[in-house]
Scaffold this motif. Structure first.
Motif, PDB file in Angstrom:
ATOM      1  N   GLN A  48       0.970  -1.247  -0.206  1.00  0.00           N
ATOM      2  CA  GLN A  48       0.086   0.074  -0.012  1.00  0.00           C
ATOM      3  C   GLN A  48       1.036   1.278  -0.061  1.00  0.00           C
ATOM      4  OE1 GLN A  48      -2.805  -0.387   3.341  1.00  0.00           O
ATOM      5  NE2 GLN A  48      -3.890  -2.179   2.611  1.00  0.00           N
ATOM      6  N   PRO A  70      -4.655   2.562  -1.279  1.00  0.00           N
ATOM      7  CA  PRO A  70      -5.196   1.946  -0.205  1.00  0.00           C
ATOM      8  C   PRO A  70      -5.733   0.429  -0.399  1.00  0.00           C
ATOM      9  CG  PRO A  70      -6.785   3.584  -0.632  1.00  0.00           C
ATOM     10  CD  PRO A  70      -5.538   3.857  -1.502  1.00  0.00           C
ATOM     11  N   HIS A  90      -5.345  -0.931   7.619  1.00  0.00           N
ATOM     12  CA  HIS A  90      -6.013   0.206   7.848  1.00  0.00           C
ATOM     13  C   HIS A  90      -6.494   0.090   9.117  1.00  0.00           C
ATOM     14  CE1 HIS A  90      -6.211   1.133   3.626  1.00  0.00           C
ATOM     15  NE2 HIS A  90      -6.290  -0.060   3.130  1.00  0.00           N
ATOM     16  N   ARG A 104      -3.957   1.809  11.084  1.00  0.00           N
ATOM     17  CA  ARG A 104      -4.031   3.389  10.814  1.00  0.00           C
ATOM     18  C   ARG A 104      -5.255   4.014  11.734  1.00  0.00           C
ATOM     19  NH1 ARG A 104      -3.281   1.734   5.483  1.00  0.00           N
ATOM     20  NH2 ARG A 104      -1.198   2.268   4.725  1.00  0.00           N
ATOM     21  N   ASN A 134       0.498   7.795  10.005  1.00  0.00           N
ATOM     22  CA  ASN A 134       1.201   7.293   8.636  1.00  0.00           C
ATOM     23  C   ASN A 134       2.519   6.910   8.733  1.00  0.00           C
ATOM     24  OD1 ASN A 134      -1.042   6.561   6.939  1.00  0.00           O
ATOM     25  ND2 ASN A 134      -1.287   8.833   6.559  1.00  0.00           N
ATOM     26  N   VAL A 191     -13.424   1.479   4.129  1.00  0.00           N
ATOM     27  CA  VAL A 191     -12.100   2.386   3.808  1.00  0.00           C
ATOM     28  C   VAL A 191     -12.908   3.121   2.356  1.00  0.00           C
ATOM     29  CG1 VAL A 191     -10.106   2.315   2.679  1.00  0.00           C
ATOM     30  CG2 VAL A 191     -10.381   1.304   5.129  1.00  0.00           C
ATOM     31  N   SER A 206     -13.398   6.892   1.944  1.00  0.00           N
ATOM     32  CA  SER A 206     -12.638   7.527   0.722  1.00  0.00           C
ATOM     33  C   SER A 206     -13.364   8.603  -0.085  1.00  0.00           C
ATOM     34  CB  SER A 206     -11.559   6.775   0.112  1.00  0.00           C
ATOM     35  OG  SER A 206     -12.603   5.836  -0.847  1.00  0.00           O
TER      36      SER A 206
END
Length: 342
Positions: A83, A89, A276, A279, A285, A335, A339
């Motif tokens: 990624q 992602p 993910h 995160r 990050n 995710v 987004s």
């Protein structure tokens, strides 16, 4: 700022203790009901009421939990590296076809052996053959990805091409299944269901050593990975050898995916979803936090999946391949929706 960093560090500590709790739960819970006192006595080298319980804990539950721990960490780190490398992602070993390539290599070895390499009876020579096949398959896919990355400058197109390569590998496996013997097809089907129980106590040192060494190498890539987040041009200005880092990332990813696939079968969605999850709870990050966080989270998710696989109890085990999407797919949907601002 210091308070924010401390909060992220605390999140990492909480994740680590959750990992320890899930590992302990894997030792105490299984298809056979063993009293907790006896499990503790067995693990501490003491006596237990039945000798069979000692064999179950030391020869089955412990290797299974250790395998889940290292396999989950390995495949999750592979997903994070991809990624970061592709800036997408939705990149992962399964999406880019690396898992399918490793699976194709295993299929060639297993199906052409006419069923002689049965997962439940496989020795060191059998696993060596599977490892070599998985490395060859994953390596072939990585070469294709490297070629496509030099031709396709658009990372979305590269992702689509990776999906196409994955389907090609799956088609080749289907053709091999058609021409293989019934014993070979049966062995491959059992392996294809996925399981953390295929690694025996004797094979554990090989599996753990390979994964641990490659994960340490991945940790050494934290600084250049952070530079890649700023773009290839900026990374070059910082003195990062972008081509070298790209080759190192793909090599690490290929080895991790090949080892996990050869020993545990296809492990879907963990490599795609766990970065993910890491995160989300670390809110960072920075790979100095994110890489260890992904290792811990991946190991914890794999241990949780292993517990869920044993829910039927004495009726048997659920296939690992049926459980990992239940955890990974909702994360990916979240995710995508996030987004798009949904």
């Amino acid at each position: 700022m210091k308070k924010y960093v401390d909060r992220r560090f605390m999140a990492l500590i909480v994740a680590f203790f959750m990992l320890l709790a899930l590992f302990a739960l894997n030792m105490f819970y299984g298809t056979v009901d063993i009293p907790s006192a006896d499990v503790l006595s067995i693990l501490s080298g003491g006596e237990c009421e039945r000798e069979a319980w000692r064999l179950i804990v030391l020869e089955t539950r412990l290797p299974q939990a250790v395998t889940a721990l290292f396999a989950g960490a390995a495949i999750s780190v592979a997903g994070l590296l991809l990624q970061t490398l592709f800036g997408n992602p939705l990149a992962g070993p399964e999406v880019l076809g690396i898992n399918s390539g490793a699976g194709l290599g295993v299929a060639v070895v297993m199906l052409l052996s006419h069923g002689l390499l049965a997962v439940s009876e496989m020795g060191l020579a059998g696993y060596t053959a599977l490892l070599l096949g998985a490395f060859a398959g994953a390596g072939a896919i990585i070469v294709v990805i490297l070629f496509l990355s030099s031709v396709l400058k658009n990372k979305l197109y590269l992702l689509i091409a990776g999906v196409a390569v994955s389907y090609l590998a799956s088609s080749a496996i289907s053709v091999l299944n058609y021409f293989a013997t019934s014993e070979g097809v049966h062995s491959y089907m059992i392996w294809g269901m996925g399981s953390f129980s295929a690694v025996s106590y004797a094979q554990m040192p090989i599996f753990v050593t390979i994964v641990a060494v490659v994960l340490l190498f991945a940790l050494a890539l934290m600084k250049p990975l952070n530079a890649l987040l700023l773009g290839d041009a900026y990374a070059r200005n910082l003195g990062v050898n972008v081509k070298g880092v790209r080759a190192a990332v793909l090599a690490v990813t290929g080895v991790l995916a090949a080892v996990v696939t050869a020993f545990c079968g296809p492990v879907a969605f963990i490599g795609l979803a766990v970065p993910h999850i890491a995160r989300l709870f670390l809110k960072s990050n920075n790979h100095r936090l994110l890489l260890p966080g992904t290792m811990i989270t991946g190991a914890a998710v794999a241990l949780l999946c292993n517990i869920i696989c044993q829910l039927p109890g004495e009726s048997g085990l659920l296939p690992l391949g049926a459980i990992t999407p239940l955890i990974g797919a909702p994360v990916i949907i979240y995710v995508v929706l996030r987004s798009k601002g949904v």
